[in-house]
Enzyme design. Structure first.
Site, mmCIF file in Angstrom:
data_model
loop_
_atom_site.group_PDB
_atom_site.id
_atom_site.type_symbol
_atom_site.label_atom_id
_atom_site.label_comp_id
_atom_site.label_asym_id
_atom_site.label_seq_id
_atom_site.Cartn_x
_atom_site.Cartn_y
_atom_site.Cartn_z
ATOM 1 N N PHE A 159 2.568 8.536 -1.328
ATOM 2 C CA PHE A 159 1.815 7.299 -1.168
ATOM 3 C C PHE A 159 0.361 7.483 -1.557
ATOM 4 O O PHE A 159 -0.358 6.529 -1.652
ATOM 5 C CB PHE A 159 1.903 6.788 0.262
ATOM 6 C CG PHE A 159 3.331 6.609 0.749
ATOM 7 C CD1 PHE A 159 4.285 6.083 -0.102
ATOM 8 C CD2 PHE A 159 3.693 6.995 2.015
ATOM 9 C CE1 PHE A 159 5.590 5.930 0.322
ATOM 10 C CE2 PHE A 159 4.986 6.829 2.464
ATOM 11 C CZ PHE A 159 5.941 6.308 1.613
ATOM 12 N N TRP A 164 0.827 -1.208 0.000
ATOM 13 C CA TRP A 164 0.000 0.000 0.000
ATOM 14 C C TRP A 164 0.860 1.257 0.000
ATOM 15 O O TRP A 164 0.516 2.262 -0.621
ATOM 16 C CB TRP A 164 -0.917 -0.003 1.227
ATOM 17 C CG TRP A 164 -1.730 1.253 1.380
ATOM 18 C CD1 TRP A 164 -2.947 1.520 0.827
ATOM 19 C CD2 TRP A 164 -1.396 2.410 2.161
ATOM 20 N NE1 TRP A 164 -3.386 2.773 1.203
ATOM 21 C CE2 TRP A 164 -2.450 3.341 2.018
ATOM 22 C CE3 TRP A 164 -0.297 2.757 2.956
ATOM 23 C CZ2 TRP A 164 -2.440 4.586 2.650
ATOM 24 C CZ3 TRP A 164 -0.287 3.996 3.584
ATOM 25 C CH2 TRP A 164 -1.356 4.889 3.423
ATOM 26 N N HIS A 165 2.024 1.184 0.674
ATOM 27 C CA HIS A 165 2.879 2.359 0.763
ATOM 28 C C HIS A 165 3.574 2.676 -0.559
ATOM 29 O O HIS A 165 4.001 3.815 -0.762
ATOM 30 C CB HIS A 165 3.933 2.160 1.858
ATOM 31 C CG HIS A 165 3.401 2.388 3.234
ATOM 32 N ND1 HIS A 165 2.735 1.406 3.945
ATOM 33 C CD2 HIS A 165 3.405 3.489 4.034
ATOM 34 C CE1 HIS A 165 2.388 1.892 5.127
ATOM 35 N NE2 HIS A 165 2.763 3.150 5.200
ATOM 36 N N GLY A 166 3.703 1.713 -1.437
ATOM 37 C CA GLY A 166 4.338 2.015 -2.710
ATOM 38 C C GLY A 166 4.591 0.777 -3.549
ATOM 39 O O GLY A 166 4.697 -0.335 -3.027
#
Length: 435
Positions: free
Chosen positions: A435, A280-282
């Site tokens: 993000f 989800w962060h990248g």
């Protein structure tokens, strides 16, 4: 303009499917799935398309000759600001309406306001609809909320500008030197520095968002609770980015089965959740590695390590948690897996590079050293401790004017220092904007 349409599309999808879910029918599950899928498609397309095609093309020989054209095409797809946050809010609204945990909002403007609310749109906190449902149509604005919101905004601004931005000078400088010339002291300074940078950067934004919300009459949830004061990784995730942790727990971990189907299933669910949290962060192997690290540590703690840790002195528990959190921040900050592996090797086994080429003093100036000191001090609940010990209810009641004068003076001083820093410094955006 085209990326504004992405936000509008998410709002439209969320409103339509939320309205269709107001009454339970035999089609409700399908409608919920369809509404979530449409929002997830927006996130996957804009955030992960290039990464997925690159991975498939490099892994499957059949695509080896053609994947480059797909990658080049998707490289031109830019990440809309805040998409990871507003998509998660949209999904939470649909699920809560389906579960009847939240009321159905019939006014499309209120749904639009909920998803596109500017204070927390680009970097959270992730707000549940039922927490502000009444305030969307009925809220009060008072002098106390205004002054409290302004104070919290200034505190968040100072966390970002005075600590995070200053520490970032050393962190960015160290990460920009050639890997072959990295030394162990520099690697550890960068690790500690980045831990402070990302905490004060993100908690600063969250406080600014909460403060702005309060000014307009909205109460957003707290997003941090002194996470570096934790005594285990499990506790760390109860204190760090709390709105995201609760989102993954309520909308992914529990639906996967949580801890209801035996130990092995529980361990699997935990690890998968944090693997996806990293993703989800990248769209990067580094973020996946970061999520996998945290997932593995949580599984180990649940499997019995936590019982052993809890028998240790408090200081040992703190050091244990801080050590592994610092280690996990390395792949989060590094740009490539190669850089992560090299920095790990240098941190634990040293290097043959000479410290004369890049002395510590060239990165840690007096300002940076001061930011490190204040960052370490204020990452602990010092102010909370002082309020409990020195500013009890009776004490404040006797010295209300003095207390308010001191608090307001501190806020004005912090704001003045932020203005000085911003007027002389370079542009340094919030980390979580990416993000």
């Amino acid at each position: 303009m085209q990326y504004t349409l992405v936000l509008l599309a998410s709002i439209f999808i969320t409103y339509i499917f939320g309205y269709l879910l107001k009454d339970k029918t035999k089609y409700s599950v399908f409608l919920l799935f369809l509404g979530i899928s449409c929002n997830v498609f927006l996130l996957v397309y804009f955030k992960y398309s290039s990464f997925f095609f690159r991975v498939i093309g490099e892994s499957v020989p059949f695509f080896a000759e053609v994947h480059q054209s797909f990658v080049v095409n998707f490289e031109n797809v830019h990440l809309p600001l805040g998409i990871s946050f507003f998509v998660f809010q949209a999904i939470s609204y649909l699920i809560d309406v389906y579960r009847q945990d939240s009321p159905v909002e019939k006014n499309p403007l209120n749904v639009a306001l909920y998803i596109a609310m500017f204070p927390q749109l680009v970097a959270g906190p992730i707000v549940r609809f039922n927490s502000i449902a009444k305030e969307l149509s009925q809220r009060t604005i008072s002098w106390d909320k205004l002054t409290g919101g302004v104070s919290l905004f200034v505190v968040g601004l100072s966390q970002k500008v005075l600590i995070a931005n200053t520490v970032a000078v050393a962190v960015d400088g160290i990460y920009n030197i050639p890997l072959a010339e990295m030394t162990a002291p520099l690697a550890w300074i960068a690790a500690v520095g980045y831990a402070l940078q990302i905490y004060f950067d993100f908690t600063g934004y969250s406080n600014m968002a909460i403060g702005l919300g309060l000014i307009f009459g909205f109460h957003f949830p707290a997003n941090f609770n002194y996470p570096y004061w934790s005594q285990s990784i499990t506790e760390f995730w109860r204190r760090w980015h709390m709105s995201l942790s609760r989102w993954f727990k309520d909308y992914l971990y529990i639906p996967l089965g949580g801890n209801r189907h035996g130990k092995l299933r529980t361990y699997f669910n935990l690890w998968v959740v944090f693997l996806l949290c990293g993703l989800w962060h990248g769209a990067s192997w580094n973020f996946i590695l970061w999520g996998a690290f945290h997932g593995a540590l949580l599984v180990l703690e649940r499997a019995g390590v936590l019982r052993v840790i809890n028998q240790c002195p408090r200081l040992i528990r703190h050091l244990y948690c801080l050590f592994f959190v610092l280690i996990c921040w390395v792949p989060f900050r590094a740009e490539t897996l190669e850089q992560s592996v090299t920095i790990f090797r240098v941190m634990f086994f040293g290097s043959s590079a000479s410290s004369l080429n890049w002395p510590v003093a060239s990165f840690v100036s007096n300002d940076v050293a001061l930011a490190f000191i204040f960052g370490i001090i204020f990452s602990a609940p010092l102010w909370q401790f002082l309020q409990e010990k020195l500013f009890s209810v009776k004490t404040v009641a006797r010295h209300t004017v003095l207390y308010q004068t001191c608090s307001n003076s501190i806020v004005v001083l912090l704001f003045f220092l932020c203005i000085l820093s911003l007027s002389s410094g370079a542009h340094n955006p919030f980390i979580y904007f990416q993000f």
